[in-house]
Design a protein around this motif. Sequence first.
Motif, short mmCIF file in Angstrom:
data_model
loop_
_atom_site.label_atom_id
_atom_site.label_comp_id
_atom_site.label_asym_id
_atom_site.label_seq_id
_atom_site.Cartn_x
_atom_site.Cartn_y
_atom_site.Cartn_z
N ASP A 45 0.64 -1.07 0.04
CA ASP A 45 -0.15 0.05 -0.21
C ASP A 45 1.02 1.25 -0.05
OD1 ASP A 45 -2.23 -1.40 -0.13
OD2 ASP A 45 -2.85 -1.42 2.05
N ALA A 46 2.18 1.25 0.88
CA ALA A 46 2.79 2.58 0.83
C ALA A 46 3.42 2.78 -0.39
CB ALA A 46 4.01 2.14 1.93
N ALA A 47 3.91 1.81 -1.14
CA ALA A 47 4.63 1.83 -2.48
C ALA A 47 3.37 2.44 -3.58
CB ALA A 47 5.17 0.56 -3.07
N ALA A 48 2.21 1.85 -3.81
CA ALA A 48 1.16 2.33 -4.37
C ALA A 48 0.75 3.58 -4.18
CB ALA A 48 -0.27 1.43 -3.82
N LEU A 49 0.75 4.03 -2.75
CA LEU A 49 0.46 5.72 -2.57
C LEU A 49 1.63 6.33 -3.20
CD1 LEU A 49 -1.22 5.32 0.97
CD2 LEU A 49 -2.42 6.04 -1.16
N GLY A 50 2.69 5.81 -2.75
CA GLY A 50 4.24 6.87 -3.32
C GLY A 50 3.87 7.07 -4.79
N THR A 107 8.82 16.18 -2.69
CA THR A 107 9.26 16.44 -1.33
C THR A 107 8.15 16.52 -0.56
OG1 THR A 107 9.78 18.50 -1.53
CG2 THR A 107 11.58 17.04 -1.99
N PHE A 108 6.99 16.66 -0.87
CA PHE A 108 5.79 17.03 -0.07
C PHE A 108 4.73 15.68 -0.24
CE2 PHE A 108 7.14 21.39 -1.40
CZ PHE A 108 7.18 21.93 -0.06
N ALA A 109 5.36 14.76 -0.61
CA ALA A 109 4.44 13.40 -0.71
C ALA A 109 3.63 13.21 0.50
CB ALA A 109 5.25 12.24 -1.45
N GLY A 110 4.39 12.88 1.60
CA GLY A 110 3.74 12.62 2.83
C GLY A 110 2.59 13.40 3.40
N PRO A 111 2.96 14.69 3.61
CA PRO A 111 1.98 15.73 3.90
C PRO A 111 0.87 15.73 3.06
CG PRO A 111 4.05 16.91 3.98
CD PRO A 111 4.23 15.67 3.29
N HIS A 127 6.16 8.59 1.66
CA HIS A 127 7.06 9.61 1.30
C HIS A 127 8.51 9.28 1.40
CE1 HIS A 127 8.39 13.88 2.12
NE2 HIS A 127 9.18 13.25 2.93
N ASP A 128 8.89 8.37 1.94
CA ASP A 128 10.42 7.80 1.99
C ASP A 128 10.47 7.14 0.84
OD1 ASP A 128 10.68 8.93 4.50
OD2 ASP A 128 10.12 7.12 5.88
N TYR A 129 9.56 6.26 0.49
CA TYR A 129 9.73 5.36 -1.13
C TYR A 129 9.74 6.26 -2.22
CZ TYR A 129 7.74 2.83 -4.88
OH TYR A 129 7.52 2.38 -6.24
N LEU A 130 9.06 7.66 -2.03
CA LEU A 130 9.35 8.58 -3.10
C LEU A 130 10.55 9.18 -3.23
CD1 LEU A 130 7.90 8.94 -5.76
CD2 LEU A 130 6.52 10.80 -4.54
N ALA A 189 9.89 -1.05 1.18
CA ALA A 189 9.48 -0.09 0.27
C ALA A 189 10.71 0.82 -0.14
CB ALA A 189 8.18 0.56 0.70
N VAL A 190 11.32 1.27 0.92
CA VAL A 190 12.46 2.35 0.35
C VAL A 190 13.49 1.73 -0.41
CG1 VAL A 190 14.32 3.56 1.59
CG2 VAL A 190 11.96 3.62 2.69
#
Length: 451
Positions: A45-50, A107-111, A127-130, A189-190
């Motif tokens: 899911d984290a990679a999908a959102l990134g 760089t604003f992916a997480g927020p 965010h970290d993945y991206l 994911a990172v």
Amino acid sequence: MREVLAELRRLAVLAVPLALTQLGNMMLGIVDMLMLGRVGREALDAAALGNLWGFAVLTIGMGVVLGCDPFIAQAHGAGDGRALGLTLQRGVVLALLASVPVMLLWTFAGPALVLLGQAPHLSAQAHDYLLAQLPGAPAVLLYAAMRSYLQGRGITGPALLVMLAANVVNVGLNYVLIFGALGLPALGAVGAGISTGVVRVVMAAALAWIIVRRGLHHGAWVPWSRAALDRAALAAIAGVGLGIGLQLGLEIWAFQAAMLFAGWLGDAPLAAYTIVLNLASCTFTIPVGIAMAAVTRVGNLLGSERPREAERSAWVAMSLGAGVMGAGAVLMYSLRYRLPALFEADPEVYALAVASLPIAAAFQIFDGVQVVGFGVLRAMGRTNKAALVNFAGYYAVALPLGWWLAFERGHGIGGLWWGLTVGLALVATALLAWIAVRGPATVGKISIEQR
């Protein structure tokens, strides 16, 4: 009929390696999902959102660079080597310029994902993945400029060769970085993000090396000069490119907005939606290859001032796109129980994916027609109004209908897929009508004043 069959052969010769290249590009992401699926649902899911945020931003930059497409294809058809060389140089300049806001927004992916209603812990991992992919942003845009240059000249082998090698490198790097090997820790994911960034840099460098090494720029090149920075010419390419970026963006953002809706339904629906989208994207690579072939073929014919032949090529390409996606729909439906199993998802995610695949199969033909239709418009340089078609189809119909079916009628991600299917049908119908009335036979070639 002989002319149609001859045109079909010419398009197929172009489309097959282009489709394989696009499939290879898609497989980079598919392999990430397959390998992260073994880590767990959260990593998937984290990679999908990134990727959701990353591609949403990257699409506009990619579109700006792809504004080179009609100018390159038509310059090649006209035999104008100087225009070809200058357009590539200007594509490189635009790629570097566009990469700056792309990296900044990454760089604003997480927020941003939190503001879009996604779970904070998943948004932080996305965010970290991206961020791990940042060096790959300018590289992927430079690669696109060089691929456009070769594609417009009918040279398709080098990009395919680079893509095949990239997939091999990606699998190896993913294994080392995701699961931990060779003394390196498991990064999940990172690790997949780092691998993607490295692979994109390697791809750009490898394609540039092949072009120079094999002399693929000979006869279509001029020495670098201030002409590459001509603001009027850059604005002309960027103007066409922004239309392409918006057209691509409005389509991609619609599917990503549906992914956000799936995330609001829960972790399992999000994972299932991601699996089905990846599978649908695999079949989509074939009409994308046909669309790229249409950009080249229709553009070349317009550049050589043969508009009626360009018109015939356009209709043959759209018929081919519909035909191959009809076969893809049958295959997707027939293998609906086997394909989701490749991702080794848990039983709940698997069941949701199996239930969604027949709906995704239903929109395959519409998807094939619309992507090739947009390729025809790109070859004509008619990209700005095309974005309006996508806006109406996806944002006035597909997403509101999908939302209503998913949340108000309780159909979950199945409702989201039905909404997208109806939207795609409307977009495909509108494009068919548009090209029937204002197709390639009604326009002349475009040009940039080369200074």
